[in-house]
Design an enzyme around this catalytic site. Structure first.
Site, mmCIF file in Angstrom:
data_model
loop_
_atom_site.group_PDB
_atom_site.id
_atom_site.type_symbol
_atom_site.label_atom_id
_atom_site.label_comp_id
_atom_site.label_asym_id
_atom_site.label_seq_id
_atom_site.Cartn_x
_atom_site.Cartn_y
_atom_site.Cartn_z
ATOM 1 N N CYS A 1 0.833 -1.206 0.000
ATOM 2 C CA CYS A 1 0.000 0.000 0.000
ATOM 3 C C CYS A 1 0.861 1.247 0.000
ATOM 4 O O CYS A 1 0.393 2.329 -0.306
ATOM 5 C CB CYS A 1 -0.915 0.017 1.205
ATOM 6 S SG CYS A 1 0.002 0.123 2.735
ATOM 7 N N GLU B 1 -5.538 2.139 -8.908
ATOM 8 C CA GLU B 1 -4.481 1.492 -8.130
ATOM 9 C C GLU B 1 -4.188 0.156 -8.817
ATOM 10 O O GLU B 1 -5.016 -0.756 -8.794
ATOM 11 C CB GLU B 1 -4.935 1.242 -6.682
ATOM 12 C CG GLU B 1 -3.823 0.610 -5.847
ATOM 13 C CD GLU B 1 -4.247 0.229 -4.429
ATOM 14 O OE1 GLU B 1 -5.417 -0.159 -4.224
ATOM 15 O OE2 GLU B 1 -3.387 0.303 -3.533
HETATM 16 P P1 NAD Z 1 -9.388 -6.447 -0.293
HETATM 17 O O1 NAD Z 1 -10.091 -5.175 -0.003
HETATM 18 O O2 NAD Z 1 -9.788 -7.217 -1.495
HETATM 19 O O3 NAD Z 1 -9.537 -7.455 0.958
HETATM 20 C C1 NAD Z 1 -9.282 -7.033 2.274
HETATM 21 C C2 NAD Z 1 -10.146 -7.856 3.230
HETATM 22 O O4 NAD Z 1 -11.522 -7.595 2.951
HETATM 23 C C3 NAD Z 1 -9.928 -9.354 3.107
HETATM 24 O O5 NAD Z 1 -9.912 -9.918 4.397
HETATM 25 C C4 NAD Z 1 -11.132 -9.819 2.289
HETATM 26 O O6 NAD Z 1 -11.554 -11.123 2.627
HETATM 27 C C5 NAD Z 1 -12.206 -8.813 2.658
HETATM 28 N N1 NAD Z 1 -13.141 -8.529 1.560
HETATM 29 C C6 NAD Z 1 -12.854 -8.530 0.225
HETATM 30 N N2 NAD Z 1 -13.947 -8.190 -0.484
HETATM 31 C C7 NAD Z 1 -14.932 -7.969 0.408
HETATM 32 C C8 NAD Z 1 -16.303 -7.587 0.282
HETATM 33 N N3 NAD Z 1 -16.852 -7.353 -0.900
HETATM 34 N N4 NAD Z 1 -17.038 -7.453 1.403
HETATM 35 C C9 NAD Z 1 -16.490 -7.668 2.616
HETATM 36 N N5 NAD Z 1 -15.196 -8.041 2.797
HETATM 37 C C10 NAD Z 1 -14.426 -8.184 1.710
HETATM 38 O O7 NAD Z 1 -7.818 -6.093 -0.325
HETATM 39 P P2 NAD Z 1 -6.616 -7.046 -0.733
HETATM 40 O O8 NAD Z 1 -6.642 -7.259 -2.206
HETATM 41 O O9 NAD Z 1 -6.548 -8.207 0.165
HETATM 42 O O10 NAD Z 1 -5.380 -6.097 -0.346
HETATM 43 C C11 NAD Z 1 -4.853 -5.119 -1.206
HETATM 44 C C12 NAD Z 1 -5.459 -3.759 -0.945
HETATM 45 O O11 NAD Z 1 -5.232 -3.389 0.405
HETATM 46 C C13 NAD Z 1 -4.828 -2.663 -1.769
HETATM 47 O O12 NAD Z 1 -5.835 -1.777 -2.193
HETATM 48 C C14 NAD Z 1 -3.884 -1.969 -0.800
HETATM 49 O O13 NAD Z 1 -3.583 -0.626 -1.106
HETATM 50 C C15 NAD Z 1 -4.661 -2.079 0.464
HETATM 51 N N6 NAD Z 1 -3.817 -1.952 1.635
HETATM 52 C C16 NAD Z 1 -3.886 -0.793 2.344
HETATM 53 C C17 NAD Z 1 -3.071 -0.614 3.448
HETATM 54 C C18 NAD Z 1 -3.125 0.650 4.244
HETATM 55 O O14 NAD Z 1 -2.544 0.679 5.303
HETATM 56 N N7 NAD Z 1 -3.797 1.694 3.792
HETATM 57 C C19 NAD Z 1 -2.195 -1.628 3.842
HETATM 58 C C20 NAD Z 1 -2.167 -2.811 3.107
HETATM 59 C C21 NAD Z 1 -2.988 -2.959 1.995
#
Ligand code: NAD
Length: 493
Positions: free
Chosen positions: A281, A379
């Site tokens: 991120c 992104e």
């Molecule tokens: P994601 O949003 O797809 O998933 C994150 C979590 O949400 C997972 O546990 C997943 O099971 C759950 N999830 C996914 N879709 C969902 C839905 N529709 N409803 C409810 N829950 C749901 O993210 P990812 O692909 O696992 O991670 C990458 C993303 O995370 C990137 O956008 C990155 O920038 C972000 N990120 C942000 C930070 C920060 O500190 N700002 C840190 C790490 C990652």
């Protein structure tokens, strides 16, 4: 094939929903395990366990809690390699990078070990004649942590170290893409002496998340993931009366001023852009070249890409591993393939890399990128760096501030005054001056601005203590003489 289950009440528990998802080894490009996907009924059972165990943990003395946190710290430290290998196996990042992730998570546990100091309240004697006021910080209750795939050890530790130290019970819902490391953490916490049921892991997908967001036994939710899901979690959780912090996605700019050392800037851009295959991120995804620095900088970055060794995470020679899934790799590749049609120039094309069945992609460098192109607006979350050329410092700041995300930003310059002006002008939560990935140490807090966060609470550090506690303010009087009837509003005299 192994099915990865939950951790409830101090032990591993098999899933009962009958639903599973695939877990891949991204370096091999094939499924290596299945993960249980919890139902709403299983979530209900876990939350009940957490409520019961949390009541006792909240009453545990600070010294008892601190001694558990210190042992947890020792166990994570002595299991660094096991944790890093577990991360690399399911995530794909190289082991040296995974060790860095473990180290940054460990920092958060070390911060939380100071809980007797962190949880000191405040006391105001004699606010009125014979009246004292003191504030105590009580736990919130049961906290749910919902975490992304890209840091399966560090991000859970960002949350659970402080949440446990503050006397809460914790239910972790890790990413279903790399669920394994969460169970190693749970086992280490158990061996550290954390009472059963205080830290539980429940595997699952959106069904589990939505069950947590609507469960009346969950008091607070910490979320880290993509912006659309962060927004959903924040809106749903707060609608259900919960305290929510939801950190979202990013598009981090690295502004290179004309006076910068080009070699230093190019090294930083390559390290921060392609490290962990761009799946951070805080990865740099946009290089903003100001004035006449552009040609030399693009050339220097392109030259360095040839030295990046792409390969399996467990090969010490590898500098960059595969992406998390085939679908994600194909999505990232499509951005590079579509870039010329949007008017960008592909300087280095990483899509031609051939590394067999794994979810590999090489490093790509795009020049002439600008707002309005998908490669700028979205992104991408992969090894793709876009270069935007601007004429002036003011244009660079305007570009950064017009972007809907505001997670991290960096400026590269040898001019202290310009750096200071930049730091004061940008609307971004974390700023690096000649530091491309300005992730705050654990004694500060982590959080972006704008669409990179929902809710007003950054994560870990002092803000974490704030988020995981509720203040209780006690006003007391111990009269020396009998009281008297007075129906007036307390006037403070
Ligand atoms: P994601 O949003 O797809 O998933 C994150 C979590 O949400 C997972 O546990 C997943 O099971 C759950 N999830 C996914 N879709 C969902 C839905 N529709 N409803 C409810 N829950 C749901 O993210 P990812 O692909 O696992 O991670 C990458 C993303 O995370 C990137 O956008 C990155 O920038 C972000 N990120 C942000 C930070 C920060 O500190 N700002 C840190 C790490 C990652």
């Amino acid at each position: 094939m192994e099915t990865i289950g939950h951790w409830v009440d101090g032990r591993p528990v098999d899933g009962t929903s009958g639903r599973t998802g695939p877990v891949f080894d991204p370096a091999l490009g094939r499924q290596v395990a299945a993960v249980s996907l919890a139902s709403a009924g299983e979530i209900d059972d876990v939350v009940k366990v957490a409520i019961d165990a949390g009541a006792d943990w909240a009453e545990a003395s600070l010294s008892k809690r601190a001694s558990v946190m210190f042992r947890f710290r020792e166990l994570i430290d002595s299991h660094r390699h096991q944790l890093a290998e577990a991360v690399s196996h399911q995530h794909g990042k190289v082991v040296s990078d995974a060790l860095g992730e473990v180290a940054r998570g460990l920092e958060c546990v070390e911060f939380a070990c100071g809980l007797p100091e962190l949880l000191k309240g405040s006391f105001s004697p004699q606010v009125s004649t014979g009246v004292d006021v003191h504030t105590v910080l009580e736990p919130v209750g049961v906290v749910a942590g919902i975490t992304p795939f890209n840091f399966p050890v560090m991000v859970p530790l960002w949350m659970l170290a402080n949440a446990l130290a503050c006397g809460n019970a914790f239910v972790l819902k890790p990413s279903e893409k790399d669920p394994g490391p969460s169970l190693v953490l749970a086992d280490l916490a158990h061996r550290a002496g954390l009472p059963d049921g205080v830290f539980n892991v429940v595997q699952g997908d959106s069904e589990a998340v939505n069950a947590l967001l609507s469960h009346p036994g969950i008091d607070a939710v910490s979320f880290v993931g993509s912006t659309p899901v962060a927004r959903h979690v924040f809106e749903t959780g707060t609608r259900n009366g919960k305290r929510v912090q939801a950190l979202g996605g990013a598009k981090n700019h690295m502004v290179v001023l004309p006076d910068a050392d080009i070699d230093v800037a190019a090294d930083a851009a390559v390290s921060a852009g392609y490290g962990s295959a761009g799946e951070r991120c805080m990865a740099i995804s946009v290089v903003v070249a100001v004035g006449d620095v552009a040609d030399g900088l693009v050339e220097a970055i392109g030259a360095r890409i040839a030295d990046v060794v792409v390969g399996p995470g467990d090969d010490p020679a590898s500098m960059m591993g595969p992406l998390i899934t085939r679908e994600h790799r194909d999505r990232v590749r499509a951005y590079v393939e579509g870039a010329p049609g949007e008017g960008a120039r592909v300087v280095v094309d990483g899509t031609t890399l051939d590394r067999g069945e794994g979810f590999y992609l090489g490093c790509s460098l795009l020049d002439g990128v600008s707002p309005g192109m998908k490669v700028y607006d979205d992104e991408i979350f992969g090894p793709v760096l876009g270069v935007v050329r601007v004429g002036t410092f003011a244009e660079a700041v305007q570009l950064v501030n017009a972007n809907p995300y505001g997670n991290g930003v960096a400026v590269f310059t040898r001019d202290g005054g310009a750096a200071r002006q930049f730091q004061r002008s940008v609307k971004v939560g974390m700023v690096g001056v000649n530091v491309p990935i300005p992730v705050p140490v654990a004694s500060h807090s982590f959080g972006g601005w704008k669409d990179s966060i929902f809710g007003d609470s950054p994560i870990y550090g002092p803000e974490g203590i704030h988020f995981y506690t509720r203040p209780k303010v006690v006003t007391s009087r111990w009269p020396e003489a009998p009281g008297r009837l007075d129906l007036g509003f307390p006037s403070g005299h």
